[in-house]
Design an enzyme around this catalytic site. Structure first.
Site, PDB file in Angstrom:
ATOM      1  N   LYS A  22      32.232 -57.972  28.746  1.00  0.00           N
ATOM      2  CA  LYS A  22      31.392 -56.771  28.900  1.00  0.00           C
ATOM      3  C   LYS A  22      32.181 -55.539  28.466  1.00  0.00           C
ATOM      4  CE  LYS A  22      31.132 -54.683  33.082  1.00  0.00           C
ATOM      5  NZ  LYS A  22      31.477 -53.247  33.095  1.00  0.00           N
ATOM      6  N   ASN A  23      33.464 -55.464  28.897  1.00  0.00           N
ATOM      7  CA  ASN A  23      34.232 -54.222  28.675  1.00  0.00           C
ATOM      8  C   ASN A  23      34.807 -54.116  27.278  1.00  0.00           C
ATOM      9  OD1 ASN A  23      33.501 -53.541  31.212  1.00  0.00           O
ATOM     10  ND2 ASN A  23      35.474 -54.012  32.167  1.00  0.00           N
ATOM     11  N   ARG A  92      27.796 -46.052  33.633  1.00  0.00           N
ATOM     12  CA  ARG A  92      28.867 -45.061  33.631  1.00  0.00           C
ATOM     13  C   ARG A  92      29.615 -45.065  32.302  1.00  0.00           C
ATOM     14  NH1 ARG A  92      31.900 -41.894  35.291  1.00  0.00           N
ATOM     15  NH2 ARG A  92      33.417 -43.045  34.095  1.00  0.00           N
ATOM     16  N   CYS A 116      30.508 -43.240  40.682  1.00  0.00           N
ATOM     17  CA  CYS A 116      29.744 -44.465  40.888  1.00  0.00           C
ATOM     18  C   CYS A 116      30.202 -45.083  42.202  1.00  0.00           C
ATOM     19  CB  CYS A 116      29.930 -45.419  39.721  1.00  0.00           C
ATOM     20  SG  CYS A 116      31.546 -46.136  39.762  1.00  0.00           S
ATOM     21  N   ARG A 121      35.315 -41.362  39.326  1.00  0.00           N
ATOM     22  CA  ARG A 121      35.319 -41.632  37.885  1.00  0.00           C
ATOM     23  C   ARG A 121      35.380 -40.333  37.062  1.00  0.00           C
ATOM     24  NH1 ARG A 121      33.317 -46.880  37.493  1.00  0.00           N
ATOM     25  NH2 ARG A 121      34.389 -47.078  35.524  1.00  0.00           N
ATOM     26  N   PRO A 122      36.395 -39.486  37.267  1.00  0.00           N
ATOM     27  CA  PRO A 122      36.503 -38.247  36.474  1.00  0.00           C
ATOM     28  C   PRO A 122      36.681 -38.556  34.984  1.00  0.00           C
ATOM     29  CG  PRO A 122      38.541 -38.697  37.627  1.00  0.00           C
ATOM     30  CD  PRO A 122      37.543 -39.706  38.130  1.00  0.00           C
ATOM     31  N   ILE A 123      36.403 -37.558  34.144  1.00  0.00           N
ATOM     32  CA  ILE A 123      36.589 -37.758  32.692  1.00  0.00           C
ATOM     33  C   ILE A 123      37.485 -36.672  32.105  1.00  0.00           C
ATOM     34  CG2 ILE A 123      34.398 -38.983  32.335  1.00  0.00           C
ATOM     35  CD1 ILE A 123      33.219 -36.280  31.341  1.00  0.00           C
ATOM     36  N   LEU A 125      40.565 -36.717  31.351  1.00  0.00           N
ATOM     37  CA  LEU A 125      41.458 -37.182  30.261  1.00  0.00           C
ATOM     38  C   LEU A 125      40.681 -37.277  28.942  1.00  0.00           C
ATOM     39  CD1 LEU A 125      43.403 -39.977  32.196  1.00  0.00           C
ATOM     40  CD2 LEU A 125      44.096 -37.615  31.798  1.00  0.00           C
ATOM     41  N   ASP A 306      39.559 -55.148  38.403  1.00  0.00           N
ATOM     42  CA  ASP A 306      38.237 -55.800  38.426  1.00  0.00           C
ATOM     43  C   ASP A 306      38.301 -57.186  39.050  1.00  0.00           C
ATOM     44  OD1 ASP A 306      37.217 -54.446  35.192  1.00  0.00           O
ATOM     45  OD2 ASP A 306      37.382 -53.572  37.183  1.00  0.00           O
ATOM     46  N   ILE A 328      44.056 -48.448  41.448  1.00  0.00           N
ATOM     47  CA  ILE A 328      43.315 -47.857  40.326  1.00  0.00           C
ATOM     48  C   ILE A 328      42.134 -47.015  40.787  1.00  0.00           C
ATOM     49  CG2 ILE A 328      42.097 -48.364  38.156  1.00  0.00           C
ATOM     50  CD1 ILE A 328      45.062 -49.145  38.073  1.00  0.00           C
ATOM     51  N   ARG A 398      24.741 -56.334  35.972  1.00  0.00           N
ATOM     52  CA  ARG A 398      25.358 -55.367  35.044  1.00  0.00           C
ATOM     53  C   ARG A 398      26.497 -56.026  34.275  1.00  0.00           C
ATOM     54  NH1 ARG A 398      26.741 -49.830  37.774  1.00  0.00           N
ATOM     55  NH2 ARG A 398      27.615 -49.691  35.695  1.00  0.00           N
TER      56      ARG A 398
HETATM   57  C1  EPZ Z   1      37.243 -49.412  32.558  1.00  0.00           C
HETATM   58  O1  EPZ Z   1      36.727 -48.311  33.294  1.00  0.00           O
HETATM   59  C2  EPZ Z   1      36.363 -50.592  32.901  1.00  0.00           C
HETATM   60  N1  EPZ Z   1      35.005 -50.315  32.458  1.00  0.00           N
HETATM   61  C3  EPZ Z   1      36.392 -50.840  34.406  1.00  0.00           C
HETATM   62  O2  EPZ Z   1      35.597 -51.998  34.662  1.00  0.00           O
HETATM   63  C4  EPZ Z   1      37.836 -51.125  34.809  1.00  0.00           C
HETATM   64  O3  EPZ Z   1      37.901 -51.301  36.207  1.00  0.00           O
HETATM   65  C5  EPZ Z   1      38.728 -49.945  34.388  1.00  0.00           C
HETATM   66  O4  EPZ Z   1      38.586 -49.718  32.968  1.00  0.00           O
HETATM   67  C6  EPZ Z   1      40.197 -50.192  34.691  1.00  0.00           C
HETATM   68  O5  EPZ Z   1      40.616 -51.341  34.019  1.00  0.00           O
HETATM   69  C7  EPZ Z   1      34.689 -50.477  31.148  1.00  0.00           C
HETATM   70  O6  EPZ Z   1      35.539 -50.818  30.335  1.00  0.00           O
HETATM   71  C8  EPZ Z   1      33.274 -50.239  30.756  1.00  0.00           C
HETATM   72  P1  EPZ Z   1      39.937 -45.954  33.512  1.00  0.00           P
HETATM   73  P2  EPZ Z   1      37.279 -46.817  32.991  1.00  0.00           P
HETATM   74  O7  EPZ Z   1      39.546 -44.788  32.680  1.00  0.00           O
HETATM   75  O8  EPZ Z   1      37.500 -46.663  31.544  1.00  0.00           O
HETATM   76  C9  EPZ Z   1      41.091 -42.426  36.403  1.00  0.00           C
HETATM   77  C10 EPZ Z   1      34.017 -53.290  35.771  1.00  0.00           C
HETATM   78  O9  EPZ Z   1      33.903 -53.706  36.938  1.00  0.00           O
HETATM   79  N2  EPZ Z   1      40.643 -41.546  35.317  1.00  0.00           N
HETATM   80  O10 EPZ Z   1      41.054 -46.844  33.057  1.00  0.00           O
HETATM   81  O11 EPZ Z   1      36.404 -45.852  33.682  1.00  0.00           O
HETATM   82  C11 EPZ Z   1      39.922 -43.142  37.069  1.00  0.00           C
HETATM   83  O12 EPZ Z   1      39.358 -42.336  38.082  1.00  0.00           O
HETATM   84  C12 EPZ Z   1      34.433 -51.874  35.514  1.00  0.00           C
HETATM   85  O13 EPZ Z   1      33.821 -54.000  34.741  1.00  0.00           O
HETATM   86  C13 EPZ Z   1      40.893 -40.175  35.416  1.00  0.00           C
HETATM   87  O14 EPZ Z   1      41.479 -39.697  36.392  1.00  0.00           O
HETATM   88  O15 EPZ Z   1      38.685 -46.892  33.750  1.00  0.00           O
HETATM   89  C14 EPZ Z   1      40.555 -44.363  37.652  1.00  0.00           C
HETATM   90  O16 EPZ Z   1      41.157 -44.026  38.885  1.00  0.00           O
HETATM   91  C15 EPZ Z   1      34.689 -51.096  36.781  1.00  0.00           C
HETATM   92  N3  EPZ Z   1      40.469 -39.359  34.419  1.00  0.00           N
HETATM   93  C16 EPZ Z   1      41.659 -44.693  36.649  1.00  0.00           C
HETATM   94  O17 EPZ Z   1      41.870 -43.505  35.882  1.00  0.00           O
HETATM   95  C17 EPZ Z   1      39.818 -39.835  33.315  1.00  0.00           C
HETATM   96  O18 EPZ Z   1      39.477 -39.035  32.424  1.00  0.00           O
HETATM   97  C18 EPZ Z   1      41.316 -45.825  35.718  1.00  0.00           C
HETATM   98  O19 EPZ Z   1      40.189 -45.430  35.007  1.00  0.00           O
HETATM   99  C19 EPZ Z   1      39.576 -41.229  33.235  1.00  0.00           C
HETATM  100  C20 EPZ Z   1      40.005 -42.057  34.241  1.00  0.00           C
END
Ligand code: EPZ
Length: 417
Positions: A22-23, A92, A116, A121-123, A125, A306, A328, A398
């Site tokens: 999926k990811n 998301r 979520c 889930r901030p963005i 970065l 995950d 995480i 999902r």
């Molecule tokens: C991806 O989410 C996956 N989703 C998640 O899978 C997975 O748990 C996660 O990576 C970690 O491996 C998809 O690929 C669609 P991150 P993502 O950005 O990209 C913080 C599932 O169950 N962060 O690596 O959102 C964030 O809050 C899902 O399949 C910031 O602070 O993960 C988190 O604490 C759930 N600022 C950490 O980083 C940002 O701009 C990891 O987030 C982005 C993230």
């Protein structure tokens, strides 16, 4: 709202193939916004999240059709740069369309993806990196309005955290930027490599994906490509968990064991024996599992967050203690309350969850509140005495392609109500 009914303590047996990741599918579908012509994405799982991405692509002007396990995306030009809230809210991960639409059209207007079930889930970065690439981004009324009137310009980007989504967003946006972009402290997940491979097949110039430093040399335009998505390592970990809690021996077909480098030793620690040959993985599980001591979730190649919920369900019936440290996401233990209703002995405090294995769980009515938590309830139901009714199956859909059908094919007594 559909529910799942699981009658526990059925031994599983047989061979089952693992769905596409999926990811990996989600960022690759978003990346087709950059391309021209027709891409064929094989092994693309049919999930509500991938269907949500297809809807966004159609809205933007692409033709998206499914033929079995392949999704065909025909992109003869992107006619819009805005993605309505109704389409953004469905998943998301649609934030990864931001870099794609901005790079292709010079503009992107999409609603701020809310938090979520597992965290804020901030963005930040994503946004700071796109601004460094030259995007002007205004945030107002819950919308992001982004412009890059003179296109994006390659630059050096140092991520303070190896965010998967931010790495993907930047990689995609940088493909069409002028000049070279270097991402340091980039995420190293296998899905990042899969995305880079698809983009390079379309004519991008990405080096170092899967390492900590990724270099993208911008090109003028991208063509299209045929690509097969890697197997879903989290779906594989979930199926292994189902076998482990039922004392079963099963074979997973089409799995890349090296993507489970931090997960397989945990099953061995619990007393399972694992053997792999080419792309098959066999698990033989003991009558009674052993506690798994300490499991820390980390960015790849560490133990994946995950897989925390599925392995936490396994630890509930192991003989001994298992301590999880969830590094995480800040709210990823919501499934533990439901597991306690089934007789599990779990205490959580912040990032820590302490599980004292019990001799058995009993069936109960439980509610899923997120994707991997839903999987943990299915796993618990498979080994519980009696029947377990799981609501919130929409979360399961999902990320898993009809998990109940896969488990039934292995002999589980599970059906969708
Ligand atoms: C991806 O989410 C996956 N989703 C998640 O899978 C997975 O748990 C996660 O990576 C970690 O491996 C998809 O690929 C669609 P991150 P993502 O950005 O990209 C913080 C599932 O169950 N962060 O690596 O959102 C964030 O809050 C899902 O399949 C910031 O602070 O993960 C988190 O604490 C759930 N600022 C950490 O980083 C940002 O701009 C990891 O987030 C982005 C993230």
């Amino acid at each position: 709202m559909s529910k799942l009914l699981v009658n526990g303590r059925q031994r599983l047996e047989g061979t089952v193939s693992v769905q596409g990741a999926k990811n990996s599918a989600l960022p690759i579908l978003a990346a087709t916004v950059l391309t021209g012509g027709e891409s064929v994405i094989f092994n693309c799982p049919e999930l509500t999240d991938t269907e949500a991405s297809a809807r966004i692509l159609r809205w933007l002007g692409c033709e998206v059709t499914r033929s079995g396990e392949a999704v065909i995306v025909k992109n003869d030009g992107i006619s819009r740069h805005d993605i309505p809230d109704s389409l953004m809210r469905r998943t998301r991960s649609s934030i990864v369309f931001l870099g794609a639409v901005l790079a292709r059209t010079g503009r992107a207007k999409l609603s701020f993806p809310g938090g979520c079930e597992i965290g804020m889930r901030p963005i930040d970065l994503h946004l700071s990196a796109l601004r460094r690439l030259g995007a002007e981004i205004r945030e107002r009324h819950g919308y992001l309005d982004c412009r890059a009137p003179h296109g994006l310009k390659g630059c050096k980007i140092a991520l303070s955290f190896p965010s998967v989504g931010a790495t993907e967003d930047i990689m995609i946006a940088a493909c069409l930027a002028s000049g070279t972009t270097t991402i340091t402290n980039a995420a190293r997940e296998p899905e990042i490599c899969d995305l880079a491979e698809y983009l390079n097949r379309c004519g991008a110039k990405i080096h170092g994906a899967g390492e900590g430093v990724v270099v993208i040399d911008g090109v003028k335009r991208l063509g299209s490509a045929v690509h097969t998505i890697i197997p879903d390592r989290i779906a594989a970990a979930t199926l292994l968990s189902c076998a482990a809690v039922t004392g079963s021996e099963i074979v997973l077909d089409g799995v890349i064991s090296s993507h489970l480098g931090a997960v397989l030793p945990v099953f061995e620690q619990a007393g399972c024996s694992l053997t792999h040959r080419e792309n098959q993985l066999r698990i033989v599980s003991p009558e009674r599992l052993r506690g798994m001591k300490i499991i820390r979730t980390m960015p790849y190649p560490g133990f994946p967050t995950d897989a925390q919920a599925p392995l936490l369900a396994v630890s509930c019936v192991a003989n001994g203690v298992t301590v999880f440290i969830e590094n995480i996401f800040e709210n990823r233990y919501r499934h533990t309350g439901e597991l306690v209703r089934m007789g599990a002995d779990i205490r959580t405090e912040g990032k820590i969850a302490v599980i004292e294995g019990v001799s058995g769980l009993y069936g109960a009515a439980v509610e899923a509140t997120d994707l991997r938590g839903a999987a943990s309830l299915v796993i618990a139901g498979l080994c519980a005495e009696g029947s377990t009714e799981i609501s919130g199956v929409c979360y399961l859909d999902r990320g898993y392609e009809s998990l109940e059908r896969t488990l039934s094919s292995l002999g589980a007594d599970i059906k969708r109500l």
